[in-house]
Design an enzyme around this catalytic site. Structure first.
Site, PDB file in Angstrom:
ATOM      1  N   ASP A  43       0.834  -1.186   0.000  1.00  0.00           N
ATOM      2  CA  ASP A  43       0.000   0.000   0.000  1.00  0.00           C
ATOM      3  C   ASP A  43       0.876   1.247   0.000  1.00  0.00           C
ATOM      4  O   ASP A  43       1.706   1.435   0.890  1.00  0.00           O
ATOM      5  CB  ASP A  43      -0.904   0.014   1.237  1.00  0.00           C
ATOM      6  CG  ASP A  43      -1.801   1.231   1.274  1.00  0.00           C
ATOM      7  OD1 ASP A  43      -2.867   1.194   0.634  1.00  0.00           O
ATOM      8  OD2 ASP A  43      -1.437   2.225   1.928  1.00  0.00           O
ATOM      9  N   TYR A  48       3.435  10.075  -0.116  1.00  0.00           N
ATOM     10  CA  TYR A  48       4.444   9.484   0.770  1.00  0.00           C
ATOM     11  C   TYR A  48       5.860   9.835   0.338  1.00  0.00           C
ATOM     12  O   TYR A  48       6.812   9.659   1.103  1.00  0.00           O
ATOM     13  CB  TYR A  48       4.293   7.959   0.825  1.00  0.00           C
ATOM     14  CG  TYR A  48       2.978   7.475   1.396  1.00  0.00           C
ATOM     15  CD1 TYR A  48       2.095   8.343   2.044  1.00  0.00           C
ATOM     16  CD2 TYR A  48       2.606   6.136   1.284  1.00  0.00           C
ATOM     17  CE1 TYR A  48       0.886   7.890   2.549  1.00  0.00           C
ATOM     18  CE2 TYR A  48       1.397   5.681   1.801  1.00  0.00           C
ATOM     19  CZ  TYR A  48       0.544   6.562   2.415  1.00  0.00           C
ATOM     20  OH  TYR A  48      -0.650   6.099   2.912  1.00  0.00           O
ATOM     21  N   LYS A  73      -2.552   6.190  -4.344  1.00  0.00           N
ATOM     22  CA  LYS A  73      -3.659   7.105  -4.068  1.00  0.00           C
ATOM     23  C   LYS A  73      -3.373   8.473  -4.679  1.00  0.00           C
ATOM     24  O   LYS A  73      -2.212   8.906  -4.733  1.00  0.00           O
ATOM     25  CB  LYS A  73      -3.857   7.270  -2.551  1.00  0.00           C
ATOM     26  CG  LYS A  73      -3.891   5.965  -1.759  1.00  0.00           C
ATOM     27  CD  LYS A  73      -3.968   6.214  -0.264  1.00  0.00           C
ATOM     28  CE  LYS A  73      -3.761   4.944   0.527  1.00  0.00           C
ATOM     29  NZ  LYS A  73      -2.331   4.554   0.585  1.00  0.00           N
ATOM     30  N   HIS A 106      -7.365   9.703  -1.954  1.00  0.00           N
ATOM     31  CA  HIS A 106      -6.744   9.645  -0.632  1.00  0.00           C
ATOM     32  C   HIS A 106      -7.627  10.258   0.456  1.00  0.00           C
ATOM     33  O   HIS A 106      -7.744   9.713   1.557  1.00  0.00           O
ATOM     34  CB  HIS A 106      -5.381  10.362  -0.677  1.00  0.00           C
ATOM     35  CG  HIS A 106      -4.413   9.871   0.346  1.00  0.00           C
ATOM     36  ND1 HIS A 106      -3.058   9.817   0.121  1.00  0.00           N
ATOM     37  CD2 HIS A 106      -4.591   9.404   1.601  1.00  0.00           C
ATOM     38  CE1 HIS A 106      -2.447   9.338   1.194  1.00  0.00           C
ATOM     39  NE2 HIS A 106      -3.361   9.092   2.107  1.00  0.00           N
TER      40      HIS A 106
END
Length: 268
Positions: A43, A48, A73, A106
């Site tokens: 994931d 990120y 996402k 997200h």
């Protein structure tokens, strides 16, 4: 590994590996450790900041692409039809992939939800074009999901939400399940020190000769949630995977459910 089937028949592994807060220089070792331990579900998200490194880790692995389940996402700033399509293409490029197994919104746009609805239209195009095997949302409420249902030609297949013993999410989880949406839980063991010292959980752990973290992850899966704990500690990575040789009793599940405080450990 145990699996669930999404509404379109795609199988999703119940346990995955989270890449949130993995620093770029940590990714290679963490991903190798996870792959070697048996993880095949990963994931991630563009925000990120590590998709380039994650993509390199996939390429360095001998695991076949079709044996992996890879999620990303679209971030808030990239919402909107055209911007979402561009953000998706960038994610594919950074990951060095031809397709994703799951692509999510997200967060819902609280100030302009129409923007999130336009984003959903983009996800439908990505799905229909075969660039993502499944699509879904993250952090969406029941009301927000209903608004998506009203305009969607493809319903969300996943809703990824904060979920741990202090935030059981029964009502939203039941709503998702009743509408054919698979629940995914992030922060599945909370933030360690808060939940893993709980006396109820530790008693259950002792009864099964397992760790508190293993018990909480087993509880997640036994209650139908897909989870993906994150750790850069290889011993923890391996331990988190060692949860398929036991199950919790109904009474044990009820006792963990009873710990619910409706307590967000992340952004509400």
């Amino acid at each position: 590994m145990e699996y669930q089937k999404l509404s379109n028949g795609v199988e999703i592994p119940m346990l995955g590996f989270g890449t949130y807060q993995l620093k770029p220089n940590e990714v290679a070792d963490a991903m190798k450790g996870a792959l070697d331990a048996g993880y095949r579900h990963f994931d991630g998200a563009h925000i990120y900041g590590n998709e380039v490194e994650v993509g390199k880790a996939y390429k360095a692995s001998s695991v076949k692409r079709e044996d992996l389940f890879i999620t990303s996402k679209v971030w808030n700033e990239d919402q909107g039809y055209d911007k979402t399509l561009a953000a998706f293409d960038k994610t594919l490029s950074e990951l060095q992939l031809d397709y994703l197994d799951l692509y999510l919104i997200h967060w819902p746009n609280e100030d302009n939800f129409q923007l999130s609805l336009d984003t959903w239209k983009a996800l439908e195009k990505i799905y229909k074009d075969g660039k993502a095997r499944s699509i879904g949302v993250s952090n969406f409420s029941e009301d927000q999901l209903k608004q998506v249902f009203d305009m969607a030609t493809v319903k969300p297949m996943v809703n990824q939400i904060e979920r741990h013993p202090y935030k059981v999410q029964k009502e939203l989880g039941d709503f998702d399940a009743a509408n054919g949406i698979i629940n995914e839980g992030y922060s599945p063991i909370g933030h360690g020190h808060l939940i893993l010292e709980d006396p109820t959980i530790n008693k259950i752990a002792k009864d099964h000769n397992k760790s508190a973290a293993q018990v909480v992850l087993r509880w997640q899966i036994d209650t139908g949630f897909v989870v993906f704990p994150k750790s850069s500690n290889i011993d923890h990575v391996k331990s988190n995977f060692d949860i398929f040789d036991f199950q919790l009793t109904d009474d044990e599940i009820k006792s963990i459910n009873a710990l619910d405080k409706d307590e967000h450990l992340n952004y509400d």
